[in-house]
Design an enzyme around this catalytic site. Structure first.
Site, PDB file in Angstrom:
ATOM      1  CE  LYS A  87     -51.680 -26.181  32.613  1.00  0.00           C
ATOM      2  NZ  LYS A  87     -53.058 -26.710  32.616  1.00  0.00           N
ATOM      3  CB  SER A 162     -52.925 -29.203  35.601  1.00  0.00           C
ATOM      4  OG  SER A 162     -53.537 -28.671  34.441  1.00  0.00           O
ATOM      5  CB  SER A 186     -56.553 -27.692  34.471  1.00  0.00           C
ATOM      6  OG  SER A 186     -56.393 -29.038  34.819  1.00  0.00           O
TER       7      SER A 186
END
Lengths: 487, 477
Positions: A87, A162, A186
């Protein structure tokens, strides 16, 4: 070995095959980039990837294996030659780390996050950085300055967030596994929406050094994978105390053999009634199936009452926004990152930079954080939330004195359609109800796909364990995973 | 006669002299090139986390104990949020809700004995420095000072005069230096005092509105600023005006205070607990351990010098006021066995050398046993007192070793009776007339004969011994 066959293997099995020269790392990286070439333009999972560099690394690994170098002990290099994505809020030295924000559009990381370094040391090839809601704030990956990511299972829908880019990349075969980060859900929620396994480890078990802070007391990095075994393998690699993170702690590794032989028979499982509403059709069916399955296999499943969970959303948004408002203060246009032009004085420079550099959702959280920390509201908002958080931790302690596991849905339903969420931010916040409790209590939780029917969109169910209970929750998840395969 | 009273409280910032910064391993060296000592932590890069330097905690506990504070067993850090270009994280890591030390005191002896209460003591990180270049009108930022560890010591409003404030700051500086936790150099900013001051009519109980004064870079500035600000405030109050709650800045050149910001502009700091640093639990064992290694404090030395070593108050005050003179004094007294004598040499001869050369006690090069050795040499008659002074000067200036210096400069007195007897014999036989007069009662001739004998030894005789030998010889005639 062809592309399809490669993707039937777990990450550690694949590393083993690469080692045994049944397949080369180069072929594997090629396979992954073929998927990226095919799907990335529709899905937009990545913010950046580096094909040539990755292939070069793969060839070097293949060469070393062919020459029988120092690679005798596989346990040191369990991900040798396996392509992995991370990420974009995790720092990788020499690569851009944007956090999905205009603010860090040109920011190149001068060092690597500890968890990313550990992946590399385990032999993994980091092939790219994945899209995310700006600074981790959002649950759809639509709040990225660089555009939304789509759900590979249904491109009209969001992949969740996210860590939506990480989930989408793994879901379409654009990476073998990925690291995400989980503040309020997330990792787990996008894993659920993309039909994957997502593990939020016990708070502190994975170092936060190099994880761009959102809410420091809740941020946790963890794996998003196609299987529970991959999740366990990645977990074992990234955990460990770190002298660069004072909140990091030593955690036992998951014993993969024990996990494989885990049996639900005799286990006590509780479903907090506050986290499971029977009105939601998709969840109801998946959850009913899961409960039925657990009972068939000899587990005791009971509903319990945890009234404090009614306040979980409020506690989470007060505390996480408060911490975020301070954590994001460093993005001021002075030393690095975006700087607005045309400012006359320092106050205007701050205002313009932060107005132009941050997106809508981030600004909303900063405002919320400033509100709850203001002297006027500190006692009735922040302090109350802090007290309630302690009560919530106690409620979990009490539950785990009687039960081995907690079971609940990961999200209220299937992945929403693109653009749907933005219409009503409050209801999006409420949709975090099932994931925020474990975040607030610092507990490990794993989401695994458990669809109502074969054709339906993926939905996730979630096991929450006590602190350091990764062995337990991954064992249970593995048991359900195998059971699900049999059907 | 003053018709008003000044009420003062202090906020003192002390830079700790740890080798590395409070939350990272960068060095704390003063005067390094701009931005030479920064890393991802102190420069506030994404993903960097603070790591508490254990030495800072030890120093904070040590100082808390020395200031008679209660040590918080469960201390925490808090974030103090504000925007400023010298603050890379956008917040300072400080302590608001549970400071490490509370409810202490420090006693001052001047202008009279008084106990100044300490409200609290806490740890925090320093900010960077802005350097403005007038030529191209640009401001540069030096982040090297970011993360240098600070202790903030907050007093109760117990001061009534600038003399008390300066006396307190001197006592505090002496104590911190004795503890070895700080250099306390005001010019370099390692000791900074902000003055909170209000005035009220004599007999009035309620406190007036206070102002806070910053930028005080010397004790003299502190003193001047208090005098000025008290007069300014009283002038306003006396004329029926109202004091505004504000922060003021002392202008050392103009010798006046200027308004910096009004209360309404005061930042809302939005303090909240620092989540990156776990709660600090301090055990009784830890406190006992630190207490056991605490050095004797200057105030304790002061009282010991008076009570046990029978020194006058004045001498005790000066000798205990800094570590170097105290160490030298104690070593000297130990070697020569006479505290009063040791004190006299330091108070008179050494102090003169310090004054004449403008040397600070901490910069002295003289080794601690030298003075004691010199005094013993004088006492035993091996050298003259004048030679003793000469040797002390050499030891003070270039760390000369007393015995070696005496050798090299031929300062030893002759104390061999045989040599002295020979000299006396020579003088007696060469001065028959004078000796005869002496024997017939003109006793003052003794001084002449002694002078001649001394001359015969080229001035190197131990005077007492020489006198004794001469007396004995004359008696035998």
């Amino acid at each position: 070995m062809d592309r399809k066959e490669i993707f039937t293997l777990t990450a550690t099995e694949l590393a083993q095959k690469i080692r045994e020269q049944k397949v080369t790392s180069e072929e594997v990286v090629h396979a992954v980039f073929e998927n990226i070439d095919e799907h990335e333009c529709n899905i937009h999972a990545y913010l950046d990837f580096w094909k040539e560099e990755s292939l070069k690394k793969a060839r070097k690994i293949d060469e070393t294996i062919a020459n029988r170098g120092v690679l005798e002990d596989l346990s040191d290099l369990p991900l040798l030659g396996v392509p992995v994505a991370v990420k974009d809020n995790l720092l990788l030295s020499g690569k851009k780390t944007t956090c999905g924000s205009k603010m860090l559009q040109e920011f190149v990381a001068p060092y690597s996050a500890t968890c990313v370094e550990k992946l590399e040391k385990a032999g993994a090839i980091i092939i790219g950085k994945t899209n995310m809601d700006e600074f981790g704030m959002g649950a759809s990956t639509e709040h990225s300055f660089y555009g939304a990511t789509r759900n590979p299972k249904d491109p009209t829908r969001v992949p969740g967030g996210s860590s939506g880019g990480s989930a989408a990349a793994v879901a379409y075969g654009g990476a073998f596994a990925a690291l995400g980060t989980d503040t309020g859900g997330s990792i787990r929620q996008p894993a659920a929406f993309c039909g994957l396994v997502g593990l939020r480890p016990t708070y502190g078990s994975v170092s936060r050094h190099g994880l761009t802070a959102f809410a420091s007391s809740m941020d946790a990095a963890g794996p998003i994978t196609r299987s529970t075994r991959d999740a366990a393998a990645l977990f074992n690699i990234v955990i460990g105390p770190d002298e660069k993170d004072q909140t990091s702690v030593s955690t036992p590794k998951v014993d993969l053999e024990k996990m494989e032989s885990y049996d639900l028979c005799g286990k006590r499982i509780a479903i907090p009634k506050q986290l499971f509403s029977e009105e939601t059709k998709e969840n109801n069916e998946a959850m009913s199936r899961a409960v039925e399955f657990c009972r068939e296999n000899g587990a005791l499943v009971e509903k319990i009452d945890m009234p404090i969970l009614d306040y979980a959303i409020a506690i989470y948004y007060i505390l996480s926004s408060a911490e975020a408002s301070a954590n994001l203060s460093r993005y001021d246009g002075i030393r690095y990152g975006y700087r607005a032009s045309g400012a006359e004085d320092i106050t205007e420079l701050y205002r313009k930079t932060r107005t132009e550099g941050f997106g809508k959702e981030v600004k909303r959280r900063i405002l919320l954080g400033n509100y709850v920390l203001s002297s006027e509201h500190f006692n009735d908002c922040y302090r109350q939330a802090e007290r309630a958080r302690n009560m919530l931790k106690k409620a979990f302690d009490e539950a785990f004195s009687k039960y081995d596991l907690l079971l609940c849905p990961t999200a209220p339903g299937e992945a929403p359609l693109l653009g749907e969420i933005d219409k009503d931010p409050l209801s999006t916040y409420i949709a975090d109800l099932c994931t925020v409790p474990a975040s607030l209590a610092g507990l490990p939780a794993v989401s695994l796909p458990f669809a109502a029917t074969e054709k339906a969109l993926p939905v996730g169910i979630q096991f929450i364990g006590p602190r350091f209970g990764e062995q337990e929750i991954l064992g249970a998840a593995r048991f359900l995973e195998k059971g699900g395969q049999k059907r | 006669m003053k018709d008003f009273e000044t009420v003062i409280g202090l906020e003192v910032h002390v830079e700790l002299k740890t080798r590395s910064k409070i939350f990272c391993s960068c060095p704390t060296t003063f005067g390094a090139p701009p931005n030479a000592h920064i890393c991802e932590v102190c420069a506030g890069l994404p993903g960097a986390l603070p790591l508490l330097n254990k030495k800072v905690l030890d120093y904070a506990i040590m100082t808390s104990l020395a200031l008679n504070c209660e040590v918080e067993r469960k201390s925490r850090f808090d974030r103090k949020n504000y925007f400023y270009p010298d603050l890379p994280k956008g917040y300072q890591i400080s302590q608001l809700y549970s400071p490490i030390g509370r409810n202490g005191y420090l006693e001052i002896e001047k202008p009279e004995k008084k106990r100044i209460r300490i409200h609290e003591l806490h740890m925090e990180d320093d900010a960077g420095k802005l350097i403005h270049n007038d030529i191209d009108d640009r401001t540069s930022i030096d982040l090297s000072r970011c993360g240098v560890p600070l202790l903030e010591i907050v007093t109760e409003p117990d001061f009534r005069s600038e003399e008390e404030v300066v006396s307190f700051l001197e006592a505090l500086r002496t104590m911190l230096k004795a503890l070895g936790v700080s250099d306390c150099k005001m010019q370099e900013g390692s000791l900074r005092a902000d003055v909170n001051l209000s005035v009220r009519a004599i007999g009035e109980e309620a406190l007036g509105t206070r102002t806070e004064m910053k930028n005080l870079s010397s004790f003299r500035a502190v003193s001047k600023a208090i005098e000025f600000e008290a007069a300014r405030q009283w002038e306003i109050v006396r004329n029926g005006g109202i004091i505004e709650r504000e922060t003021r800045r002392w202008d050392e050149e103009k010798e006046q205070s200027l308004s910096m910001r009004k209360k309404e502009d005061a930042a809302e700091y939005k303090y909240f607990p620092e989540p990156d640093i776990p709660v600090i639990l301090i055990s009784d064992e830890k406190i006992d351990e630190i207490r056991s290694v605490l050095p004797e404090l200057p105030s304790q030395k002061y009282h010991r010098y008076i009570e046990e070593l029978k020194l006058p108050d004045y001498d005790a005050g000066i000798l205990s006021a800094n570590k170097e003179t105290a160490v030298l004094f104690e070593k000297t007294a130990e070697i020569c066995g006479d505290p009063k004598d040791a004190s006299n040499w330091i108070m008179v001869d050494l102090m003169k050398l310090l004054n004449d050369t403008g040397t600070l006690p901490e910069d002295m090069v003289i080794r601690e046993e030298s003075l004691g050795e010199i005094i013993v040499m004088v006492k035993e008659g091996k050298i003259s007192r004048a030679s003793g002074k000469e040797i002390l000067k050499a030891a003070f200036v270039e760390d000369a070793i007393p015995k070696e210096y005496a050798d090299a400069h031929d300062l030893w007195l002759i104390s061999d009776p045989k040599l002295l007897e020979d000299a006396v014999d020579k003088v007696i036989s060469a001065n028959e007339k004078s000796v005869g007069e002496y024997l017939s009662g003109k006793t003052k001739n003794f001084r002449f004969l002694l002078g001649q004998s001394m001359r015969e030894t080229k001035g190197k005789a131990d005077p007492a011994l020489l006198s004794e030998i001469l007396k004995n010889k004359l008696a035998l005639l």
